[in-house]
Design an enzyme around this catalytic site. Sequence first.
Site, PDB file in Angstrom:
ATOM      1  NE  ARG A   6     -27.796  49.764 -26.025  1.00  0.00           N
ATOM      2  CZ  ARG A   6     -28.092  49.470 -24.768  1.00  0.00           C
ATOM      3  NH1 ARG A   6     -28.019  48.227 -24.363  1.00  0.00           N
ATOM      4  NH2 ARG A   6     -28.405  50.411 -23.907  1.00  0.00           N
ATOM      5  CD  GLU A  64     -29.612  48.550 -12.916  1.00  0.00           C
ATOM      6  OE1 GLU A  64     -30.269  47.532 -13.195  1.00  0.00           O
ATOM      7  OE2 GLU A  64     -28.929  49.160 -13.750  1.00  0.00           O
ATOM      8  CE  LYS A  98     -26.794  46.360 -13.543  1.00  0.00           C
ATOM      9  NZ  LYS A  98     -27.033  45.331 -14.553  1.00  0.00           N
ATOM     10  CB  SER A 137     -21.090  49.672 -18.038  1.00  0.00           C
ATOM     11  OG  SER A 137     -22.063  49.283 -18.969  1.00  0.00           O
ATOM     12  N   GLY A 138     -23.457  51.928 -17.524  1.00  0.00           N
ATOM     13  CA  GLY A 138     -24.098  53.238 -17.637  1.00  0.00           C
ATOM     14  C   GLY A 138     -23.718  54.105 -18.822  1.00  0.00           C
ATOM     15  N   GLY A 139     -23.012  53.546 -19.807  1.00  0.00           N
ATOM     16  CA  GLY A 139     -22.597  54.352 -20.955  1.00  0.00           C
ATOM     17  C   GLY A 139     -21.105  54.663 -20.958  1.00  0.00           C
ATOM     18  NE  ARG A 141     -25.490  51.154 -21.951  1.00  0.00           N
ATOM     19  CZ  ARG A 141     -25.913  52.321 -21.448  1.00  0.00           C
ATOM     20  NH1 ARG A 141     -25.940  53.390 -22.214  1.00  0.00           N
ATOM     21  NH2 ARG A 141     -26.301  52.414 -20.195  1.00  0.00           N
TER      22      ARG A 141
HETATM   23  P1  13P Z   1     -25.301  49.033 -18.743  1.00  0.00           P
HETATM   24  O1  13P Z   1     -24.126  48.273 -18.196  1.00  0.00           O
HETATM   25  O2  13P Z   1     -25.325  49.107 -20.233  1.00  0.00           O
HETATM   26  O3  13P Z   1     -25.492  50.357 -18.071  1.00  0.00           O
HETATM   27  O4  13P Z   1     -26.594  48.184 -18.379  1.00  0.00           O
HETATM   28  C1  13P Z   1     -26.716  47.677 -17.118  1.00  0.00           C
HETATM   29  C2  13P Z   1     -28.122  47.364 -16.882  1.00  0.00           C
HETATM   30  O5  13P Z   1     -28.453  46.239 -16.624  1.00  0.00           O
HETATM   31  C3  13P Z   1     -29.090  48.443 -16.949  1.00  0.00           C
HETATM   32  O6  13P Z   1     -30.233  48.085 -16.243  1.00  0.00           O
END
Ligand code: 13P
Length: 346
Positions: free
Chosen positions: A33, A177, A219, A261-263, A294
Amino acid sequence: MDINILNQTAQAMVAHNKGLIAMDESNPTCNKRFADLGILQTPEMRRRYREMIITTPGLNKGINAAILYDETVRQRLSDDTSFVKAVEDASIIPGIKVDMGAKDLAGFPNEKITEGLDNLRSRLTEYSKMGIRFAKWRAVITIGNGIPTPRCIVNNAMGLAQYAALCQEANMVPIVEPEVLMDGNHDLKTCFSVTERVLHEVFEQLYKQRVINEGIILKPNMILPGTNCPDQSNTEEIAEMTVKCLLRTVPASVPGIAFLSGGQTSSLATARLNAMNAQYKSEIPWALTFSFSRALQYPALEIWKGLDENSIAAQNALYHRVQLNANACQGKYLSEMEIEGHQRQY
Ligand code: 13P
């Protein structure tokens, strides 16, 4: 294991329509990043970045808990305060990512298995002594031609369950998660059916491993079409399918669900969370909140660019995103609020 401690921590992590900030990028992910924005990729720059995030005034107005990374919990702020103490001083619960990343699953091309169970018990003991009260482990499921395989789903669910049991033994709340990735051209229905299978298996394995639901946080991903799917679906469809999938698979005894959020773009992630809470709050038994990395931090990172003189503007952007998501937890987010924030200063 003390279920009262676990349940109290889990409840506190998702209380009051607030969420979590995932500031736990591994060094390679954080460096990537930084590289995209021309920021130097050093431990000191990662330390400064995390200091900028955690010293944001009023962060706890929308954030209950922060997920940190191993490097960070061994670093200190410029004034010599440890990061764990700085998080506590901000009235935020400190947590930590404990998985060692998703690696290739032997014998199963294009599938991953998360590593990190070796020595986990002693690592948790050390973190607990530092004052850290919860942990995170991410499993990754890819949708593609012939995948995910049942074996990949079972192995990852078993890893999550073993990790969760070790956390509860140490009185640390496990964030469980299982992430079904957005990458690919699959449609919304495919994401729904894969996520449904994954969550069923995860709760089956948690049960078999004697993990107590009242002391975990889930999560998950939202139910989304693949990034390359021609039909990107609207906010209402995504909210409906996501809530439907969770109602089918997640026991009511789980205190909270905090999405990754996943992108997704920041504003889409917020709008979708908002739609779920606006339309389905009376039907859902758990707090539905955010644990974004993110979608919370990226706007601030883009402003910060590694320069101290940008810190206040970056903190303003982070504070604004946190407030928008706290509104989304109540179903009170409006897209107009995206603009208002740009004028807002402390
Ligand atoms: P993002 O919200 O960027 O997907 O990251 C969440 C996270 O903790 C990934 O393990």
